[in-house]
Write a protein that holds these residues in place. Structure first.
Motif, PDB file in Angstrom:
ATOM      1  N   UNK A  89     119.033 -41.278  63.809  1.00 18.75           N
ATOM      2  CA  UNK A  89     119.453 -40.966  62.440  1.00 18.75           C
ATOM      3  C   UNK A  89     120.818 -40.295  62.392  1.00 18.75           C
ATOM      4  N   UNK A  90     121.268 -39.803  63.549  1.00 23.05           N
ATOM      5  CA  UNK A  90     122.628 -39.250  63.610  1.00 23.05           C
ATOM      6  C   UNK A  90     123.516 -40.306  64.253  1.00 23.05           C
ATOM      7  N   UNK A  91     124.711 -40.519  63.752  1.00 25.53           N
ATOM      8  CA  UNK A  91     125.581 -41.511  64.407  1.00 25.53           C
ATOM      9  C   UNK A  91     126.015 -41.056  65.798  1.00 25.53           C
ATOM     10  N   UNK A  92     126.183 -42.013  66.674  1.00 26.50           N
ATOM     11  CA  UNK A  92     126.830 -41.716  67.960  1.00 26.50           C
ATOM     12  C   UNK A  92     128.312 -41.953  67.734  1.00 26.50           C
ATOM     13  N   UNK A  93     129.144 -41.098  68.258  1.00 29.84           N
ATOM     14  CA  UNK A  93     130.578 -41.346  68.080  1.00 29.84           C
ATOM     15  C   UNK A  93     131.353 -41.041  69.353  1.00 29.84           C
ATOM     16  N   UNK A 111     123.183 -48.009  58.939  1.00 29.07           N
ATOM     17  CA  UNK A 111     123.406 -47.728  57.510  1.00 29.07           C
ATOM     18  C   UNK A 111     122.127 -48.031  56.738  1.00 29.07           C
ATOM     19  N   UNK A 112     121.648 -47.064  56.006  1.00 26.74           N
ATOM     20  CA  UNK A 112     120.317 -47.192  55.387  1.00 26.74           C
ATOM     21  C   UNK A 112     120.247 -48.287  54.327  1.00 26.74           C
ATOM     22  N   UNK A 113     121.380 -48.531  53.645  1.00 23.65           N
ATOM     23  CA  UNK A 113     121.301 -49.431  52.503  1.00 23.65           C
ATOM     24  C   UNK A 113     121.200 -50.914  52.869  1.00 23.65           C
ATOM     25  N   UNK A 114     121.410 -51.231  54.150  1.00 25.56           N
ATOM     26  CA  UNK A 114     121.479 -52.651  54.508  1.00 25.56           C
ATOM     27  C   UNK A 114     120.169 -53.215  55.087  1.00 25.56           C
ATOM     28  N   UNK A 115     119.080 -52.568  54.824  1.00 22.78           N
ATOM     29  CA  UNK A 115     117.829 -53.027  55.427  1.00 22.78           C
ATOM     30  C   UNK A 115     117.417 -54.407  54.943  1.00 22.78           C
ATOM     31  N   UNK A 116     116.958 -55.181  55.840  1.00 21.03           N
ATOM     32  CA  UNK A 116     116.389 -56.483  55.468  1.00 21.03           C
ATOM     33  C   UNK A 116     115.412 -56.897  56.545  1.00 21.03           C
ATOM     34  N   UNK A 117     114.535 -57.787  56.169  1.00 22.84           N
ATOM     35  CA  UNK A 117     113.570 -58.267  57.147  1.00 22.84           C
ATOM     36  C   UNK A 117     114.197 -59.415  57.925  1.00 22.84           C
ATOM     37  N   UNK A 133     114.361 -54.303  59.035  1.00 23.32           N
ATOM     38  CA  UNK A 133     115.382 -53.963  60.029  1.00 23.32           C
ATOM     39  C   UNK A 133     116.651 -53.463  59.339  1.00 23.32           C
ATOM     40  N   UNK A 134     117.149 -52.352  59.823  1.00 22.94           N
ATOM     41  CA  UNK A 134     118.458 -51.893  59.359  1.00 22.94           C
ATOM     42  C   UNK A 134     119.432 -52.288  60.457  1.00 22.94           C
TER      43      UNK A 134
END
Lengths: 351, 232
Positions: A89-93, A111-117, A133-134
């Motif tokens: 849930x935390x980005x790796x950078x 990115x949470x908004x891009x979830x799709x099956x 899947x996100x």
């Protein structure tokens, strides 16, 4: 040339900052303390697409062929070890800054908004969340502009979008079979008539080598050598792992001027009596082609052999630095220790 | 031709306190003195730098050793020889090069941070209060051996009168006299080195001699000295 490196939430590094990388950097530390992860971080930030991560997985022993069950867990299992303590849930950078202050950053996140099956059926139903899947996103920022690349699952295949520009970095390790890549790059050098110096360098170490060429063996390109008293050319891999390792490093130097050479377990494959000459040749050519080296080692003999090479370069722009990785619990840290010549000269155990 | 095998490595640091002698003789002296005087050295690691020529590399390379950052105290034992101030100043420079705390005076504690590594420099022959006297470990040992074997000392005086000695400094004179004693007393190996000569089992040097009292007292209190507040 990389001056500093900042790594957050990547593999064993929760928060790492290296402020003063030198031209030649030797990484030491216990097994599992983060030496290879450091090299991987640099390789990833220099990369062009998430495909680089898939290569790193293979070099870590995973098969190039995998089967996804279609669930979110199955998809994310490909990337779970990117994140420190699996905290996805935390980005790796990873951020590197060159000596000329140019920066390059990689951010890896869901990115949470891009979830799709992966089956194509969008749903917010809690029951189907296991299949939601996100797509993981790799965002490379150069010159203030971020270019994102997603890893999508389409028609049963992984697809990588949005390729970025690359930073010239070569990663070599005993775990990597790079025969075809080395053969291809050698061929490119040869076509440009730039392979002669490389072959001469090989002959200084292996005087019985007459010539090096790329040949097709059962349809596969392979680097071959002509050797005194042997009637036919031999694929390089069948002669000596040291020669293969040396050639791979030399091809990397010749094809990546002003780049970075990452070498995991530098000493592997080299016969001890040849080591001094091998190191002399490699570091001289790195200097000539302005190639920065970040190499890990477990070998005291390697460090000892490196001593005169380090001392020769003291006070020049081609200085050496020792980096020691240390792991405490799940977290690794690195100490930047500077030129280790005095310690090696005093026979200290510095690894 | 194959390269020579690398020399033996100095082992990793495994104790809280590190005592470094300039040469093997200095380190052996500290080790045997502590044993004779029953000074607890279970938490001390005692090493030698390999001689004057290797002192700089040794001191400036110390911080590269794994776990050196956990070391609480570092005692450097050097020799004044014929130039006490210059030799002490050289050690200060080596410490600076090694990015280690640098004491301003002999026997003074220096630290970078209040709870960080404490560094102390002891120059031999030991002089109370951190003063300086020409000489070396041999100067100190000579006092003991002279008192233990006065008859041999008289013979050495006679011999000394028969040989050219022009240009020999006091420190060289001390080394000459001690060498004569050791050669005379240790029949098996007339060229016995200092590191073996100071061993109590050889019965050449009486480490209970009063000339070693101050050094022994300092070593006994060294660990406490390192942990007491000092100028940062």
């Amino acid at each position: 040339m990389i001056k500093s490196l900042e790594v957050k939430n990547f593999r064993c590094y929760k928060n790492l900052y290296l402020r003063d990388l030198k031209h030649f950097n030797i990484v030491v530390g216990e097994g599992g303390s983060g030496k290879t992860s450091l090299l991987e971080a640099i390789f990833l930030v220099a990369g062009a697409s998430p495909e680089v991560w898939m290569r790193l997985r293979q070099w870590r022993g995973f098969s190039p062929i995998f089967r996804l069950s279609g669930t979110r867990d199955s998809y994310e299992s490909l990337f779970r070890d990117i994140f420190h303590n699996f905290e996805k849930h935390k980005p790796a950078s990873i951020r590197m800054v060159e000596y000329n202050d140019r920066a390059r950053t990689l951010r890896i996140f869901y990115p949470k908004q891009d979830g799709y099956s992966p089956g194509g059926k969008n749903s917010n139903d809690a029951q189907e969340n296991a299949y939601l899947v996100e797509p993981i996103t790799f965002g490379w920022t150069t010159k203030g502009k971020e270019q994102r690349s997603r890893v999508d699952v389409k028609d049963g295949l992984l697809r990588f979008s949005g390729f970025n520009n690359v930073y010239p970095v070569w990663f070599t390790s005993p775990a990597i079979n790079e025969g075809l890549t080395v053969a291809t790059l050698f061929s490119e050098l040869s076509l440009k008539k730039k392979a002669t110096n490389l072959v001469n360098a090989i002959r200084t170490l292996y005087p019985n080598v007459q010539d090096v060429s790329v040949e097709s063996i059962a349809g596969e390109l392979a680097l071959c050598v002509s050797i005194d008293d042997v009637p036919e050319k031999l694929p390089i891999g069948t002669i000596s792992s040291g020669l293969t390792h040396f050639l791979s490093i030399m091809v990397a130097i010749f094809t990546n001027p002003f780049g970075v050479l990452l070498i995991d377990e530098f000493e592997v494959g080299f016969y001890y009596a040849n080591l001094e000459k091998v190191l002399e040749v490699i570091f001289s050519f790195c200097q000539e082609h302005n190639v920065q080296v970040i190499a890990s080692t477990h070998s005291y003999e390697f460090l000892r052999t490196l001593l005169p090479i380090m001392k020769q370069r003291q006070g020049t722009e081609y200085e050496f630095a020792l980096l020691r990785t240390q792991r405490t619990g799940s977290e690794s840290a690195i100490k930047e220790l500077g030129d280790p010549s005095a310690a090696v000269e005093s026979n200290f155990e510095v690894r | 031709m194959s390269p020579a095998p690398p020399p033996d490595r100095i082992p990793p640091i495994s104790r809280d306190f590190l005592i470094v002698g300039e040469g093997q003789g200095d380190a052996a002296f500290v080790r045997y003195l502590c044993a004779t005087r029953k000074i607890d050295i279970s938490n001390f690691q005692i090493e030698d730098a390999g001689g004057t020529g290797k002192f700089e590399a040794y001191i400036s390379g110390l911080r590269f050793r794994p776990k050196f950052d956990l070391t609480k105290g570092l005692l450097i034992v050097g020799d004044n020889d014929d130039s006490p101030d210059e030799n002490f100043s050289n050690i200060q420079n080596h410490l600076k090069k090694g990015k280690l705390p640098r004491p301003a005076q002999r026997l003074q504690v220096a630290k970078h941070t209040a709870d960080g590594l404490a560094v102390v420099v002891m120059m031999l022959p030991y002089t109370s209060g951190g003063g300086a006297t020409r000489g070396s470990l041999e100067t100190l040992l000579l006092k003991s051996v002279n008192d233990s074997y006065p008859a041999i000392g008289t013979c050495i005086d006679t011999y000394r009168g028969c040989i050219p000695a022009k240009g020999r400094t006091n420190n060289q004179e001390d080394k000459f006299r001690l060498r004569c004693f050791l050669t005379a007393l240790w029949v098996d190996e007339p060229n016995i080195s200092l590191q073996y000569a100071v061993s109590p089992s050889k019965e050449l040097i009486d480490l209970n001699h009063e000339c070693f009292n101050e050094v022994a007292a300092f070593l006994r209190g060294f660990a406490n000295l390192c942990t007491t507040p000092a100028r940062v």
